[in-house]
Structures are given as C-alpha cells and as structure tokens.
Scaffold this motif. Sequence first.
Motif, PDB file in Angstrom:
ATOM      1  N   GLY B  64      18.471  25.515  19.071  1.00 19.85           N
ATOM      2  CA  GLY B  64      19.094  26.664  18.372  1.00 19.85           C
ATOM      3  C   GLY B  64      18.509  26.869  16.997  1.00 19.85           C
ATOM      4  O   GLY B  64      17.256  26.221  16.752  1.00 19.85           O
ATOM      5  N   ASP B  65      18.973  27.579  16.118  1.00 14.27           N
ATOM      6  CA  ASP B  65      18.622  27.964  14.639  1.00 14.27           C
ATOM      7  C   ASP B  65      19.807  27.807  13.692  1.00 14.27           C
ATOM      8  O   ASP B  65      20.814  28.310  14.156  1.00 14.27           O
ATOM      9  N   ILE B  66      19.524  27.022  12.688  1.00 15.21           N
ATOM     10  CA  ILE B  66      20.404  26.733  11.793  1.00 15.21           C
ATOM     11  C   ILE B  66      19.659  27.262  10.400  1.00 15.21           C
ATOM     12  O   ILE B  66      18.859  26.615   9.979  1.00 15.21           O
ATOM     13  N   GLY B  67      20.261  28.210   9.842  1.00 16.93           N
ATOM     14  CA  GLY B  67      19.850  28.731   8.541  1.00 16.93           C
ATOM     15  C   GLY B  67      18.209  28.913   8.733  1.00 16.93           C
ATOM     16  O   GLY B  67      17.626  28.756   7.695  1.00 16.93           O
ATOM     17  N   GLY B  68      17.969  29.714   9.729  1.00 14.92           N
ATOM     18  CA  GLY B  68      16.707  29.954   9.936  1.00 14.92           C
ATOM     19  C   GLY B  68      15.623  29.057  10.374  1.00 14.92           C
ATOM     20  O   GLY B  68      14.311  29.219  10.793  1.00 14.92           O
ATOM     21  N   LEU B  70      14.447  26.272  13.142  1.00 18.26           N
ATOM     22  CA  LEU B  70      14.770  26.156  14.790  1.00 18.26           C
ATOM     23  C   LEU B  70      15.068  24.420  14.652  1.00 18.26           C
ATOM     24  O   LEU B  70      14.269  23.778  14.132  1.00 18.26           O
TER      25      LEU B  70
END
Lengths: 857, 117
Positions: B64-68, B70
């Motif tokens: 996923g992505d968290i705060g931009g 990966l």
Amino acid sequence: MGKPALVIIGNGMVGQSLLETLSGLTHDYAITVFSAEPRPAYDRVQLSSWFSGATTEDLALTTEAFFTEHGIRLLLGEAVARIDTAGRCVEGVSGASVAYDKLVIATGSYPFVPPIPGNDQAHCLVYRTIEDLEAIRDSATSSKCGVVIGGGLLGLEAAKALKDLGLDTHVVEFAPRLMAVQLDDGGARVLRHKIESLGVKVHTGKATQAIVAGETSRYRLEFADGETLETDMVLFSAGIRPDDKLARDAGLEVGERGGIVVNDRCQTSDPDIYAIGEVALWSGRIYGLVAPGYEMARVCAAQLTGDGSRTFTGADMSTKLKLMGVEVGSIGDAQGNAPGATTCVFEDGPAGIYKKLILDAEGKKLIGAVLVGDTADYGMLLQYCLNEMALPQQPAALILPASSDKPSLGVDALPDSAQICSCNNVTKGDLCSAIAGGCTTVGGLKTDTKAASSCGGCAALVKQVLDAELVRQGIEVNNDLCEHFAYSRQELYHLVRVHEIKTFDALLEKFGKGHGCDICKPTVASILASCWNEYLLKPQHAGLQDTNDYFLANLQKDGTYSVVPRVPGGEITPEKLIVIGEVAQRYDLYTKITGGQRIDLFGARVEQLPKIWSELVEAGFESGHAYGKSLRTVKSCVGNSWCRYGVQDSVAMAIFVEERYRGLRSPHKLKMAVSGCTRECAEAQSKDIGIIATEKGWNLYVCGNGGMRPRHAELFASDIDDDTLIRYIDRLLMFYIRTADRLQRTSVWRDNMEGGLEYLQDVVINDSLNIAEELEHQMQAVVDTYVCEWKRTIEDAQALRRFDAFINDDSADEHIVYVRERGQKRPARPEERQQLMAEAQPVRFDPQARTEKGEPA
Amino acid sequence: MNSKAQVTGWADVCAVSDVIPGTGVAARINGAQVALFHTEDGFFALGNHDPFSDANVLARGILGDIGGKLVVASPVYKQHFCLHTGICLEDMAVNVPTWPVTVRDGRVLVAQQPSAQ
C-alpha cells in the motif's frame, strides 16, 4: 486488633449496590451479609421479564463468586431474628450471632396485603421475590382467570405477568384511575384504553370487601358497590411497606407510618447503625425507587469509609417505564398541585398518545409532566424541570409531534452539575471530562462513565451531550476508514452495494485515492465477500487479503500456520478423528483442542498447507475459517439425544446453524453456541449469537462476548420456533455486516447503537426499517453461493503456486526450527534456534527436504 | 549470510506474470531470503526477514501507500516498511535490506547483492 466488623442486613438491589460501591473503595472492614432470600441479589425491577423468557440467572445481579472474591461472608437464607444494640451484635434465625462495629439495614419492603377477609387463601399471592413468581406460575397452571388488586406501577407489571401466563387478566384499583400517584386523569384514561385494547380488563373505583368461594371460578371478589368478580387467583399489589420490624424491636426511631428514620448521612437514631433503600425514612419520605436507593448506598459507603462530606439530599421521583408495551413517563408535580400551576396538554386519541406539561404560575418554568404512549421527550423535559431552565416562548411546542420547528433543549444550556444518568449518578460534567479525555463514542462513554449502562433511559441524552460537546470542544470525529477512503466502513458497504462494485480497484478509482493499505484492503475484501461471495484468491482479490485469508490458515509467531478443519457443532466421528490424528502425525503438527470444540494443528509451513488440506478434504473435511473474519464455530452441548436434562436437539441445531453461516465474511469474527436446556453448558450467553433451548422452542441471545471485555449476551426473543430463529439470525447478522465498523465485534456494535436492544429488536423483529426481506435475501445469496475455499484451492493449479516457499527455489525456510516439549514440537526460542541451526548447517538447503513428508525435528 | 564469496550481477528470478500485481513472493537470492513485490510502480525487493517478529514473512504482507510512501505491512505485527528504502515507518532506527530489481524481456532480475546501506 482484628478488622472492624461491618454487618449488612439484606442483599437486595440496594444492599448489593452498597457492596459494589465498597468494593471499589479502600476500607478494611470484615463484611458479613445476612440475606433472608436463598439467593444473592437479583433485579427486582425486571421481575415481569421472568414470565416472558428471562431466567432466574438472567435476573441475577451478582454471583456467589463476587462474595468469595471480595472476602465477604454471605449468609444465604438466614433471616435476622434480632438486633442487640447494647451488645452490638446481630442474631440470625438459626442462632448465628455476629458482632458488629457498624451495621447497615437494607431490608427493603414487603408487599402490603389489605386486610380483606379471605385474603389468606391458597391462591391469594403477592409479587416481590423469585419465590413469589414461582408460586404465581404454579397457581397459573390450575387457573384460567387472575385478578391483580392494585392498579399502580407494580400492579400493572404484575398484570403483564398474568397476561404472559395466558390468564384472563383483570386489574382492580381502589382509586378512580390507574397509576394514581404518577398520572393525572387524562394520562390514566389513555393508559387504560391502551391496556384494555391488549385484553386486560380494568376496574377502577372498586373497594374489595371480601374474597369468598366463587360460583364459576375458585373465588369471588365482593366489592363495596355490591358488584362481584369471579377469579381463580388473586395477586395483591396494593403498595409496599418498609420492612422495619427489626429496627422497631431494637428501639430505633421509626416513622409514624413506618420506615427507619435516617439523617442526611443515612444514620439511624443509633449512629453506628445505618439504613438505606426502601426501609429508610428520610425527611419524612420513603423512596420506593431504585435510583434513590443507590444514591443512599453511595452516601452510606462514603460515610463508612471516612468521607463524611457526602450526604443524601433527596431524590427526584420522576419515572419513565414501559408497562405492557405502553410507554409511561411522570416528572415532578404530575398532578399540578402547586398553587397557580397551569398546564399544556396534547392528546392524540387514535394513536394513544397523551402529553401534559405543568408550568409554574408565571408559565416560565416546568414543574411537572405526564407522558403516555410516547416518552421520547422525557429526557429533555426532565432536564428542564430539574435544572429550572427557562422554557421556550411557546412551551406547548415541546410536546407537539416532531416537526422541523420543534425547539430542541440545547444541551449546551445544561449546567455541568445536571444529572444525566440517575441510575449511576453521572452528570453532564462527568461526560464532558470523559469526552475531553478522548472518548468520542456513546459506547466509550458507557464504559468510561457508566452512563446509560443500567436502564438505558438516558442514552439519547448522552448522545446529544456527546454530539454537542464534540462540536463545542472542536473535536472532529473522523470516521474515515484510512487515508485512502474518506468514508466509514458502513458507507463503503453501501457504495459497494448500490454501485454494484466488484473489485477493490474499481472502488478505489471511484471513491478513493492512492494505492490502498493494510487497513482498507482487507476491509474492502471483506465487504466484497459479504456482498458477492466470490472466491477470495481470484487474482483481483488476492492482494487485498491479510496473510491468514491469503493462505487460508492462521499465521503463528514463527511464520508457520495453523490449520483448523471445520467440526460442525463439535460433533465428529471416530474415523474423522483418526484422520486428523494421522495428518498431524504425518506432518508433525502440534495438536491442541480449541475452546470452540475443534482441533487446531500448528506448525505447518506454507508449502505444506495444500498437501495437508488435500488429505483433509479427501477425508471429507472442510475449511473451518479459523483464519477469517467470519463465522468460526458453533459450540454445542450434547442435547436431548443423550442428556437427561436436554429439552431440544442442540447438536442438530448447532450443525444446521454452522453449515448455514459457514464462510460468511463479517466485520469481525463471529462465534455462536447452542445449549440444549437452561443449564447452558454450551455457554451461549458469551457468544455473538447464543441459542438456548426451552420447552417451547428456543431463546435467542445476541451480542455477547468473551475475551478481553466480556459482555453477557442479551435475551432477544423467547420461545421461538426453528424458522423464526433462523430468520432473526439472518436479519441480525446482515444488519450487523451492513452497519458495523471495521473490526467491531457485535458487542461493541450493540453498545454503540442508539436505541439499544429495543431498536435492534424493532429492526429485526418488527421490521421497522422495512429491510427484513432484503436482509434475508442477501443472506440467502451468501448461503447459496458457499464453496469450501480449501476444496476449491486444491483443485486450482494457479492458486496452488502461491504456496511455494520460494518462487525460484525448492528449499524450505531454515529459520523455522523446533524443539520437543511434552511429546510435541514447539518453536525454538532464539537462543535454542541459534544452536540448532549451527548443528544442522550441512543439510540447510537440502532440496529433498521439501518432498519428504515427515519433518526432522 | 555465511558464504562470503562475492557474487555480482543479476539473478533471473521469475517471469513478470508469475507475481500477481499487488502481491509479493519470497525468493532465494544467493542464499538470502528476499521478498519480491509487484506494485503498480514496478518490482521491489526487500529482505524477507521481519525484524520485529524474527520470522521470514515480509513477502506475505499487504502492499500500500502511507503518506505517499510505498510500503509493505508486516503480516505479524503490522509495522510498515518503505519499499524504496527498507526503513520502518513506525521506528526509523529499524530497517531491512533492499535489493535492486530490474525487468528485462518479461523476466524479473534481482541483484545478487543487496544495495549498500
């Protein structure tokens, strides 16, 4: 010096409340409790539910374990014969003598039986204890008709009990109206009409003069006006009297009309003796309600533990309750006795609604109210009255049917001292500080402050305070699932349904942003599965699954998995049991029996899972979904096929239910159980869905939980047949799936539900939202499309490739190392592993290791 | 790893189509366990060993992505590791090794040695 001795006489609701308050405070009393009744405290307020399915256990407010845990000596069935104030000791009827330093009298009251000739016959009964209920039930088996003498609050409760027992029910009241204390003529008239429409015959203005032998029935009541009424049973509910005999005999000061005189500290005329609850006479008043009794218990506990500042300052006698399904509320000066009082009245005859406001002479303040048929405004009106708040310009608007311009109370106007929950004495200030402390849900407030956790009557008001306070404190409640979706789980569920979205990517494209994460992906996967029930390991769904769902097994701390085959209802043949044993032996799996009557096999490496499952499926096993947020297991007792006490086939029902809901994806795991009789050996009341057999069918319990925060399941429906049972469960589960938050168990979901159990019953049983058919239909679709995920997987060559340990190598993970303990393997601890790996160096990457079936330990 | 012999160049691990987009697989590179991920932004390789649980499982985490950034989430205790740097988002002092990855003619190639820290 020993500990000071505290003796408490009486273990009713108030006596028990004192014990619980004391157990939360610091004290060093050695406590002894005398209870005349043969069982610890139970909920007398809910007595009538005993006739509509609740058991004696359901009514229990405590257990003997509570007493053991807190070192309290409980003398059950031991009435007190005498208080010796000079010798400072209490003598029980069986001769036990217990010395006291402090004594608390919490003997409550006894039912008043009017001195009518013939009132002592076999089928002339009262209504106060569980033993009374048993006598009523026994009498009802040989009666067709029953009369309740007394049309007050308790009398109407008793009438409901007789109605539930199937008797032709009459209520006889001396006063010209029902509930003479709480209602006015108009309210009583509407209430009477409603009760009569339920088939109960009401006779007011009748003075019973004698109970003689009947002509067509067992007895005949003779009234002062010459009329008569035939009946088989008479139930006296003509008021209560304080049970103050012990105090009288001991020379303590009592009131002219009974009751032990107490001061603001709940002390009697002997300062070492306290009296609390319905036996206490404070400022010339007896409080026959439980909330003031609880407050006295709190005051008494504070006094006993050295906090002399806490005193009893009187209590409000307003009440709100449901009598035979009719909502009734009474606030303050309901009869308008204050000089110059004026009134506003709203009456909707056809709908059976009556509301009346009693205003002070200036028409500025609310001093009382009567509500019949609709008590939605109760909480708001009570606050106006208690806090003497200024009324809106047109006070009548407060009781008009809901419309857009109906003035709302504006909880902001309430002072911090306003008591919101009277059962647990929680003020608005208490709620506000909990909210400031980070609590942002009704469920959280219930846990943190206990508000709305007893009768629940203040739940709507608690919610209003919460909403207003969040706005006022500038706290934004963010229900967004995660940074990728600005929607709650419930909203996403609706979007998926309404837009018929079948994949995560489609949902993300339409309603989200970014790539997704480990929060939204499994949540959406679960929603998609609940809605469309497609194979989890389809390529478009595979990357959404948590590792447990991806490998259809439960990840353990060392990176291996455990395997749980489904054993519906916990019933298993010896042949199948042997297969499990053989598989476990072949793959050297650590074997343990689970709490849900299944067998868990630990220590399987990913690449072994397909082989293990091929063997299990071959033998007729299915996936147990132990890895999923889905139905786990339906536990059962052996039921009436074998058990001497069973009344239904609990195993057959458990198997049916487990096979119906197996594989159902839900916001969190679901556990169920079925017991074959009221002894409840399957512990169904700790499950999300609990089913308990009765002589007539099944009792359904819902939203229970074990685990970290245990919650007893609540009785949802009684004596229902198989079809109704399944229909209710279908609807309830689908409603849960539709409305719950991510990872919210049914217990928390229920705690956060505005309107509580009643609302849930309304939706599921009465179909108040008109969605029952849709919910059933959606559940049926899931049931019809069930496929065992493991059977499907071992037939799918593509899916099987994902179980390879390495995509480019046949070796096994050398990091997984076991040692043996109690005849089985367990993961090596880091230091053990280091040593074992060093020893095993030469065979580390042996390609044969993967094809061998037995694993070298 | 035990073998200190320097191996340079690329290891041919698998075909691009062998790894379902949005998922990971484990691979052996020069004896080491590597987690190979197929994302919308291409392939990434991290050490498969999760330092928090001490198990070789990162390939089985959700992407996923968290705060931009990966990331992959550890399937055990859910810490997030940046796919580009191997750094743990919850504890920047912790990181896992990364390997250069390239795709050539439909094949996924992973460097024989991890990137220098």
